[in-house]
Enzyme design. Structure first.
Site: not given
Length: 338
Positions: A14, A271-273
């Site tokens: 960008t 972990t998804q955390c």
């Protein structure tokens, strides 16, 4: 005192785009023309810098391991001629590229800073000006000899970052490691633990495209879903589990993971955390994964884990060596157990 000289590898993104009827597009030479009109980049306090524009300029959504290799080889080719390096890059895959470069560039003795912007440099209120200005200044005057990512007045270890905001200026987070440096009224280095660092000449390790799957565990996930991800030619699987590394104790699900491990597929548990680390010994559900041959990914990001797997799988190492290395702190990408 001789001015420092910084090499700027402009890959796209960008920061150098120009407005068109179809939206923002990369235009060759546009970034350089804008910088020539900005006197702050040419003040005596600033380092000299050379911009090498890549052809073609890329949207970072199109970035591949071959492009990581190109950037690493570009740094190697100009390594002896410059005091530091700035990589201009789109934000969508910036954390992946920063992570990949951290593994590819061993014994790095000069700063490599990856940066970009959310608004093009030529537009009103662009964050590109302050990001690039600071990246150049920090590379020259506050060098930290590792691959880092500068965004919104913070310098992060590259392999600890993840894109955390789609359209905000505070676009990147380092969930499990504080920034290395903050650029406020004063520039402050923080007491962040250093990354492991070797001695000797710069080594550029090759990275080649590797078949790696990423599965997010969700309530009700079936063994069939995992089985499909583990079909050949997959060499590794990242399992994004609950909490500290928990997943269903479904026998068919665990059997798929065990069979994959037996076939030499490297399965890593993350972990998804947003923050925290995997501890598969904390609960029976996590312990079941460990017994199925799954490796704990500690507190690594998905970006670091994916690129670390790419790096290791590209070195023609045996499966057991790769599994051990995934748990080792190679470039500061994870927090070792006390």
């Amino acid at each position: 005192m001789q001015k420092k000289s910084i090499y700027v590898a402009y890959t796209g993104g960008t920061i150098g785009m120009q407005r068109s009827e179809q939206g923002y597009i990369p235009v060759s030479g546009h970034l350089q023309r804008q910088l020539a009109l900005m006197p702050e980049f040419h003040r005596p306090e600033m380092p000299d810098f050379t911009i090498h524009e890549y052809t073609p300029l890329m949207d970072s959504s199109d970035m591949t391991p071959e492009d990581w290799q190109h950037i690493a080889e570009d740094i190697k080719a100009h390594y002896d001629d410059y005091d530091g390096f700035v990589i201009l890059h789109g934000t969508d895959t910036m954390a992946y590229t920063a992570s990949a470069l951290s593994f590819m560039l061993e014994n790095l003795g000069k700063p490599v800073i990856v940066t970009g912007s959310q608004i093009p440099l030529a537009e009103l209120r662009s964050d590109g000006q302050i990001n690039l200005l600071n990246a150049l200044y920090v590379a020259a005057n506050y060098p930290i000899n590792e691959v880092t990512l500068f965004f919104n007045n913070r310098l992060y270890r590259g392999n600890r970052t993840t894109k955390a905001h789609a359209d905000g200026f505070d676009a990147f987070a380092s969930p499990n490691l504080p920034p290395l440096l903050e650029a406020g009224i004063h520039i402050r280095r923080l007491n962040t633990p250093p990354a492991p660092h070797g001695e000797g000449e710069l080594i550029v390790h090759p990275i080649t495209p590797q078949p790696i799957g990423v599965v997010t565990i969700y309530p009700g996930i079936s063994a069939d879903v995992v089985r499909n991800f583990l079909r050949q030619p997959v060499k590794a699987l990242i399992l994004r589990s609950y909490g500290v590394g928990n997943a269903p104790q479904n026998k068919a699900f665990l059997q798929e993971l065990q069979e994959a491990s037996d076939r030499g597929i490297v399965v890593v548990n993350l972990t998804q955390c947003m923050s925290g680390k995997v501890n598969m010994g904390g609960y029976a559900t996590g312990n079941a994964l460990a017994h199925a041959g799954v490796i704990g990914g500690a507190d690594m990001t998905v970006e670091a884990t994916l690129t670390k797997l790419h790096y290791l799988l590209s070195q023609e190492l045996d499966t057991e060596t790769i599994r051990k290395a995934m748990s080792q702190n190679l470039r500061g990408e994870l927090t070792p157990d006390d």
